[in-house]
Design a protein around this motif. Structure first.
Motif, PDB file in Angstrom:
ATOM      1  N   ILE A  75       0.838  -1.205   0.000  1.00 43.79           N
ATOM      2  CA  ILE A  75       0.000   0.000   0.000  1.00 43.79           C
ATOM      3  C   ILE A  75       0.866   1.246   0.000  1.00 43.79           C
ATOM      4  CG2 ILE A  75      -1.703   1.306   1.337  1.00 43.79           C
ATOM      5  CD1 ILE A  75      -2.773  -1.342   2.356  1.00 43.79           C
ATOM      6  N   LYS A  76       1.900   1.256   0.854  1.00 49.14           N
ATOM      7  CA  LYS A  76       2.779   2.412   0.962  1.00 49.14           C
ATOM      8  C   LYS A  76       4.217   1.926   0.951  1.00 49.14           C
ATOM      9  CE  LYS A  76       3.669   6.575   3.711  1.00 49.14           C
ATOM     10  NZ  LYS A  76       3.300   7.328   4.931  1.00 49.14           N
ATOM     11  N   ASP A 114      10.323   0.394   6.263  1.00 48.90           N
ATOM     12  CA  ASP A 114       9.158  -0.276   6.837  1.00 48.90           C
ATOM     13  C   ASP A 114       7.969  -0.136   5.895  1.00 48.90           C
ATOM     14  OD1 ASP A 114       7.574  -1.658   8.545  1.00 48.90           O
ATOM     15  OD2 ASP A 114       7.355  -0.072  10.043  1.00 48.90           O
ATOM     16  N   PRO A 115       7.906  -0.927   4.826  1.00 43.03           N
ATOM     17  CA  PRO A 115       6.793  -0.803   3.876  1.00 43.03           C
ATOM     18  C   PRO A 115       5.484  -1.287   4.487  1.00 43.03           C
ATOM     19  CG  PRO A 115       8.163  -2.686   3.336  1.00 43.03           C
ATOM     20  CD  PRO A 115       8.877  -1.962   4.436  1.00 43.03           C
ATOM     21  N   MET A 116       4.368  -0.711   4.018  1.00 44.27           N
ATOM     22  CA  MET A 116       3.041  -1.102   4.488  1.00 44.27           C
ATOM     23  C   MET A 116       2.448  -2.076   3.480  1.00 44.27           C
ATOM     24  SD  MET A 116      -0.261   1.289   5.363  1.00 44.27           S
ATOM     25  CE  MET A 116       0.725   2.289   6.479  1.00 44.27           C
ATOM     26  N   THR A 161       3.754 -18.170   5.733  1.00 41.74           N
ATOM     27  CA  THR A 161       4.933 -17.495   5.204  1.00 41.74           C
ATOM     28  C   THR A 161       4.833 -16.008   5.537  1.00 41.74           C
ATOM     29  OG1 THR A 161       6.243 -17.110   3.200  1.00 41.74           O
ATOM     30  CG2 THR A 161       3.862 -17.139   2.940  1.00 41.74           C
ATOM     31  N   ALA A 162       5.746 -15.209   5.002  1.00 43.38           N
ATOM     32  CA  ALA A 162       5.766 -13.768   5.271  1.00 43.38           C
ATOM     33  C   ALA A 162       6.144 -13.033   3.990  1.00 43.38           C
ATOM     34  CB  ALA A 162       6.755 -13.432   6.382  1.00 43.38           C
ATOM     35  N   VAL A 163       5.813 -11.735   3.948  1.00 39.98           N
ATOM     36  CA  VAL A 163       6.070 -10.903   2.772  1.00 39.98           C
ATOM     37  C   VAL A 163       7.233  -9.967   3.065  1.00 39.98           C
ATOM     38  CG1 VAL A 163       5.106  -9.230   1.156  1.00 39.98           C
ATOM     39  CG2 VAL A 163       3.638 -11.007   2.131  1.00 39.98           C
ATOM     40  N   LEU A 164       8.240  -9.979   2.197  1.00 40.35           N
ATOM     41  CA  LEU A 164       9.399  -9.101   2.322  1.00 40.35           C
ATOM     42  C   LEU A 164       9.575  -8.348   1.012  1.00 40.35           C
ATOM     43  CD1 LEU A 164      11.855  -8.217   4.067  1.00 40.35           C
ATOM     44  CD2 LEU A 164      13.152 -10.043   2.942  1.00 40.35           C
ATOM     45  N   PRO A 165       8.906  -7.190   0.842  1.00 43.70           N
ATOM     46  CA  PRO A 165       9.006  -6.472  -0.443  1.00 43.70           C
ATOM     47  C   PRO A 165      10.431  -5.999  -0.713  1.00 43.70           C
ATOM     48  CG  PRO A 165       7.199  -5.632   0.916  1.00 43.70           C
ATOM     49  CD  PRO A 165       8.045  -6.494   1.800  1.00 43.70           C
ATOM     50  N   ALA A 166      10.765  -5.924  -1.986  1.00 41.73           N
ATOM     51  CA  ALA A 166      12.048  -5.348  -2.381  1.00 41.73           C
ATOM     52  C   ALA A 166      12.052  -3.858  -2.063  1.00 41.73           C
ATOM     53  CB  ALA A 166      12.281  -5.569  -3.879  1.00 41.73           C
TER      54      ALA A 166
END
Length: 507
Positions: A214-215, A220-222, A236-241
């Protein structure tokens, strides 16, 4: 490397040219040329300690690549060259031809490429990433699309988007086509990828597209709440680039290029009439890519590496795939309903005007306030109507909403036949039955104040005097007229007068 300092040290120490060439490993001609250049340079032996080998060579041989007495060629802006190379179908040959057209006496092609590579070597270093087995799955959409004929009669085409996923350890690749890159297709593509790999990695690495993040933030991405829920379902978990750092997901960037060339190149001449046909063709090409093509640096196929590295470390799949759910922020209206895609759903009336979180799936609509679910509905079509649970309504609204002619007649009959007859007359007198509902409800409600017996008597008096409305019945009860008998009007003899014409006049 010319070994200039060593040649000078041995030669000036008294050794012959032949011995110096043998010890340094150069030809006698090189030794003699170095001594001649040193004599012309004006330097004295020993040279200053602060002078490096590169400085010494520059004094003897000059700047590398620049011939004595020749003016310097125009230098291109190498940053622009590097930026242009990132564009599709642009090569160094094309850029050099543009450069030489603008500068006819500029660098030749080989020298031009050499200078660019030297400039490129000063760019920031790229860290080589190592991915453990079953640790990360990189996901992205390819830039190019597949055309699908959706109407055989008119030949109308529609573009299908290509979703790509790759495991970091083995580079086992997956791809599928979807009609859009919206959230629902994004989740369905993930479900298909997990099923293809037969397990779940520890981390998902997407880019910062709105469907996932979203942001965007470097630190610390949202992450999209629905995407987080899906990751939690699969364990699992999300780790954006990082924003504008495609090298963080270089694995999938390379995989996108491979898949585009491997799939789109092979499917360019085929005509597809459905998305299922596209995905069947993609599956055939992927089987050849993953199972038959050997990676030169490993000597194994992607499938063999997957079975060896990734498969043992993947988490097991849950019993059911994740159902696509989207979160929305809504405000409850004064009618204690929220609007979701042109349909209105009720919440308990005490939460009117409050902001709530709504979780929407293909079948359900769940409404949350402060993390607590306060209402749930089966999802309805966007027809502009409403779905209302009776328990969500105030008691007064519920009573009014339950009003029907049958229920009103039943309540009146319970009090007495006169009231029942009065209610019938009121409903019949109105152009539409619903116009008399409130009047009937008001009259029946007078029983709580005056009692059923008096209301029955008042109904009788109202029928006698033709007073068929709520104000009249209420006035009869308040003034006690229900307890006063109705006076009968006396019979009167016909009036005879010369000015009054009788019925015979018209004969």
């Amino acid at each position: 490397m010319r070994h200039v300092r060593e040649i000078l040290r041995l030669s000036l120490a008294g050794l012959s040219t032949r011995l110096v060439s043998e010890r340094v490993g150069v030809s006698p001609t090189t030794v003699r040329d170095t001594l001649k250049r040193f004599a012309r340079s004006g330097l004295a032996w020993p040279v200053p300690e602060a002078m490096t080998d590169a400085d010494l060579e520059a004094r003897l041989y000059g700047v590398c690549g620049v011939k004595p007495g020749r003016r310097k060629q125009p230098e291109p802006d190498w940053s622009v060259v590097a930026r242009e190379l990132k564009r599709k179908h642009v090569t160094l040959q094309i850029l050099w031809e543009e450069y030489i057209a603008a500068n006819p006496d500029g660098y030749r092609y080989s020298r031009w490429c050499d200078l660019f590579r030297r400039w490129e070597g000063r760019l920031p270093l790229v860290m080589r990433q190592a991915h453990a087995g079953g640790e990360k799955m990189f996901v992205d959409y390819a830039g190019d699309k597949v055309l699908v004929v959706v109407n055989r009669r008119t030949g109308e085409e529609r573009a299908a988007h290509l979703f790509v996923a790759v495991l970091g350890g083995s580079s086992l690749s997956f791809a599928c086509a979807s009609w859009s890159e919206q959230f629902a297709d994004w989740i369905e593509a993930h479900n298909a990828a997990f099923a293809f790999f037969g397990g779940v990695p520890q981390l998902l690495v997407p880019d910062n597209a709105k469907v996932a993040v979203i942001k965007a933030c470097h630190f610390d991405p949202m992450v999209n709440r629905g995407y987080t829920d899906m990751a939690r379902h699969y364990g699992t978990a999300v780790l954006p680039a990082r924003p504008r750092k495609p090298r963080d997901k270089a694995k999938v960037e390379a995989c996108v290029r491979i898949v585009e060339r491997w799939l789109l190149g092979r499917l360019r001449n085929r005509i597809f009439y459905s998305l299922a046909e596209v995905n069947a063709a993609i599956a055939e090409c992927l089987a050849e890519l993953n199972d038959k093509r050997v990676l030169r640096q490993f000597g194994k196929t992607r499938r063999e590496l997957f079975e060896e590295i990734d498969a043992p470390n993947l988490k097991p799949l849950p019993a059911e795939p994740w159902v696509c759910a989207q979160w929305k922020r809504c405000r409850v209206g004064l009618d204690y309903h929220i609007a979701i895609e042109r349909h209105h759903y009720s919440v308990p009336y005490r939460f009117a005007r409050r902001e709530v979180d709504v979780r929407v799936t293909a079948r359900t609509v769940e409404i949350f306030l402060g993390g607590e679910r306060i209402a749930v509905h089966m999802r309805a079509s966007g027809n502009g109507r409403h779905t209302t649970v009776a328990d969500h309504m105030p008691s007064s609204h519920r009573r009014y909403g339950e009003l029907t002619p049958a229920k009103i007649r039943e309540e009146a009959a319970r009090i007495g036949p006169m009231l029942s007859l009065l209610i019938e007359k009121i409903i019949e007198d109105r152009p539409h039955p619903e116009q008399g509902y409130r009047s009937c409800v008001g009259i029946i409600g007078l029983a709580r104040r005056f009692g059923p017996e008096r209301l029955e008597a008042a109904a009788l008096r109202a029928l006698e005097i033709q007073a068929r409305n709520y104000p009249s019945v209420k006035s009869i009860l308040e003034k006690g007229l229900d307890q006063v008998p109705v006076r009968q009007s006396p019979e009167r003899a016909p009036i005879l007068h010369t000015n009054i014409r009788g019925s015979g006049y018209y004969h």
